[in-house]
Each structure stands twice: as structure tokens, then as C-alpha cells.
Design a protein around this motif. Sequence first.
Motif, PDB file in Angstrom:
ATOM      1  N   ASP A 110      48.007  72.478   7.533  1.00  0.00           N
ATOM      2  CA  ASP A 110      49.471  72.626   7.594  1.00  0.00           C
ATOM      3  C   ASP A 110      50.151  71.255   7.694  1.00  0.00           C
ATOM      4  N   ASP A 111      49.549  70.332   8.450  1.00  0.00           N
ATOM      5  CA  ASP A 111      50.105  68.978   8.564  1.00  0.00           C
ATOM      6  C   ASP A 111      50.070  68.272   7.203  1.00  0.00           C
ATOM      7  N   ALA A 112      48.936  68.399   6.506  1.00  0.00           N
ATOM      8  CA  ALA A 112      48.795  67.771   5.197  1.00  0.00           C
ATOM      9  C   ALA A 112      49.760  68.377   4.187  1.00  0.00           C
ATOM     10  N   ASN A 113      49.938  69.675   4.249  1.00  0.00           N
ATOM     11  CA  ASN A 113      50.826  70.370   3.314  1.00  0.00           C
ATOM     12  C   ASN A 113      52.280  69.943   3.503  1.00  0.00           C
ATOM     13  N   THR A 114      52.719  69.858   4.755  1.00  0.00           N
ATOM     14  CA  THR A 114      54.088  69.433   5.041  1.00  0.00           C
ATOM     15  C   THR A 114      54.318  68.002   4.544  1.00  0.00           C
ATOM     16  N   TYR A 115      53.338  67.139   4.780  1.00  0.00           N
ATOM     17  CA  TYR A 115      53.468  65.743   4.359  1.00  0.00           C
ATOM     18  C   TYR A 115      53.465  65.630   2.827  1.00  0.00           C
ATOM     19  N   ALA A 116      52.650  66.437   2.165  1.00  0.00           N
ATOM     20  CA  ALA A 116      52.600  66.407   0.700  1.00  0.00           C
ATOM     21  C   ALA A 116      53.947  66.802   0.107  1.00  0.00           C
ATOM     22  N   ARG A 117      54.577  67.794   0.684  1.00  0.00           N
ATOM     23  CA  ARG A 117      55.895  68.217   0.193  1.00  0.00           C
ATOM     24  C   ARG A 117      56.944  67.122   0.427  1.00  0.00           C
ATOM     25  N   GLN A 118      56.820  66.415   1.541  1.00  0.00           N
ATOM     26  CA  GLN A 118      57.755  65.323   1.811  1.00  0.00           C
ATOM     27  C   GLN A 118      57.541  64.182   0.816  1.00  0.00           C
ATOM     28  N   LEU A 119      56.279  63.841   0.548  1.00  0.00           N
ATOM     29  CA  LEU A 119      55.986  62.802  -0.430  1.00  0.00           C
ATOM     30  C   LEU A 119      56.484  63.188  -1.825  1.00  0.00           C
ATOM     31  N   ALA A 120      56.373  64.466  -2.149  1.00  0.00           N
ATOM     32  CA  ALA A 120      56.849  64.939  -3.456  1.00  0.00           C
ATOM     33  C   ALA A 120      58.341  64.644  -3.614  1.00  0.00           C
ATOM     34  N   LYS A 121      59.105  64.891  -2.543  1.00  0.00           N
ATOM     35  CA  LYS A 121      60.549  64.621  -2.585  1.00  0.00           C
ATOM     36  C   LYS A 121      60.830  63.122  -2.630  1.00  0.00           C
ATOM     37  N   ASP A 122      60.116  62.379  -1.791  1.00  0.00           N
ATOM     38  CA  ASP A 122      60.377  60.942  -1.689  1.00  0.00           C
ATOM     39  C   ASP A 122      60.009  60.187  -2.967  1.00  0.00           C
ATOM     40  N   GLN A 123      58.936  60.613  -3.633  1.00  0.00           N
ATOM     41  CA  GLN A 123      58.422  59.871  -4.787  1.00  0.00           C
ATOM     42  C   GLN A 123      58.692  60.548  -6.119  1.00  0.00           C
ATOM     43  N   GLY A 124      59.385  61.685  -6.082  1.00  0.00           N
ATOM     44  CA  GLY A 124      59.701  62.388  -7.324  1.00  0.00           C
ATOM     45  C   GLY A 124      58.493  63.005  -7.998  1.00  0.00           C
ATOM     46  N   LEU A 125      57.499  63.372  -7.213  1.00  0.00           N
ATOM     47  CA  LEU A 125      56.278  63.975  -7.751  1.00  0.00           C
ATOM     48  C   LEU A 125      56.435  65.494  -7.847  1.00  0.00           C
ATOM     49  N   THR A 126      55.675  66.098  -8.726  1.00  0.00           N
ATOM     50  CA  THR A 126      55.675  67.559  -8.876  1.00  0.00           C
ATOM     51  C   THR A 126      54.628  68.153  -7.950  1.00  0.00           C
ATOM     52  N   PHE A 127      55.057  69.019  -7.050  1.00  0.00           N
ATOM     53  CA  PHE A 127      54.130  69.659  -6.120  1.00  0.00           C
ATOM     54  C   PHE A 127      53.433  70.821  -6.824  1.00  0.00           C
ATOM     55  N   VAL A 128      52.111  70.859  -6.732  1.00  0.00           N
ATOM     56  CA  VAL A 128      51.326  71.930  -7.354  1.00  0.00           C
ATOM     57  C   VAL A 128      50.657  72.736  -6.254  1.00  0.00           C
ATOM     58  N   HIS A 129      51.132  73.953  -6.076  1.00  0.00           N
ATOM     59  CA  HIS A 129      50.613  74.819  -5.022  1.00  0.00           C
ATOM     60  C   HIS A 129      49.219  75.327  -5.392  1.00  0.00           C
ATOM     61  N   PRO A 130      48.320  75.482  -4.424  1.00  0.00           N
ATOM     62  CA  PRO A 130      46.958  75.928  -4.758  1.00  0.00           C
ATOM     63  C   PRO A 130      46.869  77.373  -5.222  1.00  0.00           C
ATOM     64  N   PHE A 131      47.857  78.225  -4.880  1.00  0.00           N
ATOM     65  CA  PHE A 131      47.731  79.629  -5.290  1.00  0.00           C
ATOM     66  C   PHE A 131      49.048  80.335  -5.547  1.00  0.00           C
ATOM     67  N   ASP A 132      50.158  79.877  -5.035  1.00  0.00           N
ATOM     68  CA  ASP A 132      51.386  80.678  -5.077  1.00  0.00           C
ATOM     69  C   ASP A 132      52.368  80.190  -6.140  1.00  0.00           C
ATOM     70  N   GLU A 133      51.885  79.989  -7.357  1.00  0.00           N
ATOM     71  CA  GLU A 133      52.723  79.631  -8.499  1.00  0.00           C
ATOM     72  C   GLU A 133      52.295  80.471  -9.698  1.00  0.00           C
ATOM     73  N   PRO A 134      53.236  80.918 -10.517  1.00  0.00           N
ATOM     74  CA  PRO A 134      52.874  81.757 -11.662  1.00  0.00           C
ATOM     75  C   PRO A 134      51.861  81.108 -12.605  1.00  0.00           C
TER      76      PRO A 134
END
Length: 415
Positions: free
Chosen positions: A138-162
Motif C-alpha cells: 500500500d505504501d509503494a502503491n501510494t508513492y507510485a501514484r504520486q510519482l505518476a502525477k509529479d513526473q507525468g507518467l502513466t500509471f498501469v494498474h496490475p488488475f483493475d483496468e479494462p
Amino acid sequence: MNTLSKIEGALPLPVTVDDILAARVRISGAVVHTPTLISQTLSTMLGCKVYLKFENLQFTAAYKERGALNRLLQLDEDAKRTGVIAASAGNHAQGLAYHGRRLGVPVTIVMPKTTPTVKVTQTQGHGATVVLHGEKFDDANTYARQLAKDQGLTFVHPFDEPDIIAGQGTVALEMLEDAPEIDTLVIPIGGGGLFSGMATAAKAMKPDICVYGVQADLYPSMYSHIKGAKLPCDGDTLAEGIAVKEPGELTRRIVERFADDVLLVSERDLEEAVSLLLQIEKTVVEGAGAAGLAALLTHKELFAGRNVGLVLTGGNIDTRLLANVLLRDLARSGRLARLRIILQDRPGALFHVARIFDQEAVNILELSHQRIFTNLPAKGLSLDVECETRDGDHLDRLLAALREAGYEVAPIEVA
């Protein structure tokens, strides 16, 4: 089915069979069309025809490549240049990293600091930038989402995306085309991406097919959601690949719609399933990948007489852990035993015991005397003997011979 299930069941589902068919075309040639083979030995043992889909034969040894690649191939050009990010300590990380490097898409993976070094190095070996953060996922996931916003990266969820779900659904297309007689699928569930994709495809191809989900009983998150229960999700499970505390928002809707039931399996059955697959099929499978077989072992009567398809979802298991699982299984089956024998502390005592082992043709592997840390009289000692027998009956004959000779002996059991 509860009220929530009825309401959500009426909503359009996020993935259709057309999405899965399109995903198959998209990823064709870049992932392995793994074999689906019948296991004669397991079929005889379990009273049903067992078909195995060997997804542990993918390049990264897991089905996760399918969804990751399908997602990457649909990025726009800006996203491809900037890169993607995910939080994962397992197969999703490796699948995304491997295909990201193939396609020239920068990949960043955030992992908990507690991630085993082997998984970090494997992911880095596929070309990803690995960031270690936090103690838990959960800590890693929250940080990954923050980095995605800060660096303009596309977040790729492990299971909950069409797109992820659609990619995983290609497993079912291959299975049912290669073995159309399959009438039941048993699919591991963590977050539910694999089940959602496979069930969507399977129900479109064969509307009357039965589809069961499987979870480790230490992490019954989807089970609790479907059953309206509140069971704890915690503990060290062998099936860490499906150790998910919260099911996906999209995936739970699909599971509710298509699952005939969600079954739970114990750690002991997971261990037995991993061991059986190595012994019988000569294939290495991680705990999550063996969950389907564990369900057949646990709920044998449910599948009697059916044609059951199982997905060996991955083969990424630590070698030391695998060794422990195999040795524990040998101990449970009576082929490996540790016996505690009470002796008198006098010359020749060990010789007389060893002679019985020789008479019964039992191989002694290790001996350990204990004179100090025991509640026996000062002239007594306990002898722990680790030994190798042919089977449980052979072990029973040894125990009977020792007791007949007047020795107090007890096996040290494996949990």
C-alpha cells in the motif's frame, strides 16, 4: 447474491469479448501461446479430467505479460515517450518491464523495501527503473501514484483496468480453442484481473461453462465481498501473488456477474499442489499458480466427473522456499521423518537402535543427541533421528519395530 450484486450486475461490464479478441490480435506473436494439456495422473487422482494451461512457460514465467503488453500497445505517442509506472513486487512488474523495454517505453516500478532482492534484480534486468519505498504494498502503491502525477507518467494498474483485463482474457480464448471439451474453469483470484478476463471470454464462448474463483484463506478479499462477510486478510501465504486485501472496483463487478462460486484453500493444500505439479508434471509453479489445483484437492466432490481447466499462472517461486515446500511434503507423506527416541545413556545404546533401522532398511540422514536440555533423568537422553523411508507404511513398520524392542519413540510432526 446480495442486493449490491443485483444492482451492479445490471450495469454494463467494463470489458467485452470483442475487447479480448482485439487484445489477442494485438499481442499475437509477442507472448507465448502456451500449451493446454491433459494430466492423466492428476485426472485419475482427482476423479475428473484435469487440463493444465502452462502460463509458467511465458518468457517472464507468468500470464501477466498479456495484460501489460495490451496496455502498453494502446498508449499514445506522448505516453510512450514519457513512460509508465506501476507498483508491484511480482509478476506484473516483470511483464511490464520486459515488454516496455521491447517497445522502447520507459518503465518505473515502485516496490516495498521488503521486496526480496531476487525480484528487484529480475525487474531491473528487464530494463526497468526500480524505486524502493515503504514497508508494505500500500505504501509503494501510494508513492507510485504520486510519482505518476509529479513526473507525468502513466500509471498501469496490475488488475483493475479494462486493457489489463482484456489482455488476461486471452488465456481463456486459447484454452477453450485448444481443449473445447473443458466445461469448468478454476481460476486464482487476487485482485480479480485474470478471472475477469477469462470469465468474460469463457462465458461468451460457452455460456453454460462453470467458472470458479480461488483465493488463499489468509486473503479472502473477493470471497468476503461476494459472500457479504468480513474476514481478516493478513498473514504469510505461499500464494503471495494473490495476496490482495482489496478487490478491484471493475473486477468485482465481473466476478459477481460470472462466478459460480469463490472457493478458499489452505496453506497446506497450496503446498501440496506445488509439490504435486513438480513431481507429476515436472513443472515449477508458484503458490498462486497452484491455487486451482489446491481447490480441486480441497473440494474434490465439487468437480467429480467434470472436465476442469486450470491455469498454472506463474512459476516465479524462490528456490529456497520451493525446497522447503518439497521437504515438508515428503515429511507429511511419511517419506521423510524425524523421530524422537528415549535411550539410556550407556555404551552401545546407539548401536542397538541403528541395528533396527538397518533391519527395516531405513536410511538415517542425521542424528542429534540431547542430554542437557531435557526433563529426562540424568542417565537418560533423547535421540532425534532424521530418516528416509519409502512411504507411510514403511515408516509405520519402523515405529512398530522400535516399540517392540522396548523403545519409547514419537514422530516430530510437520504442521
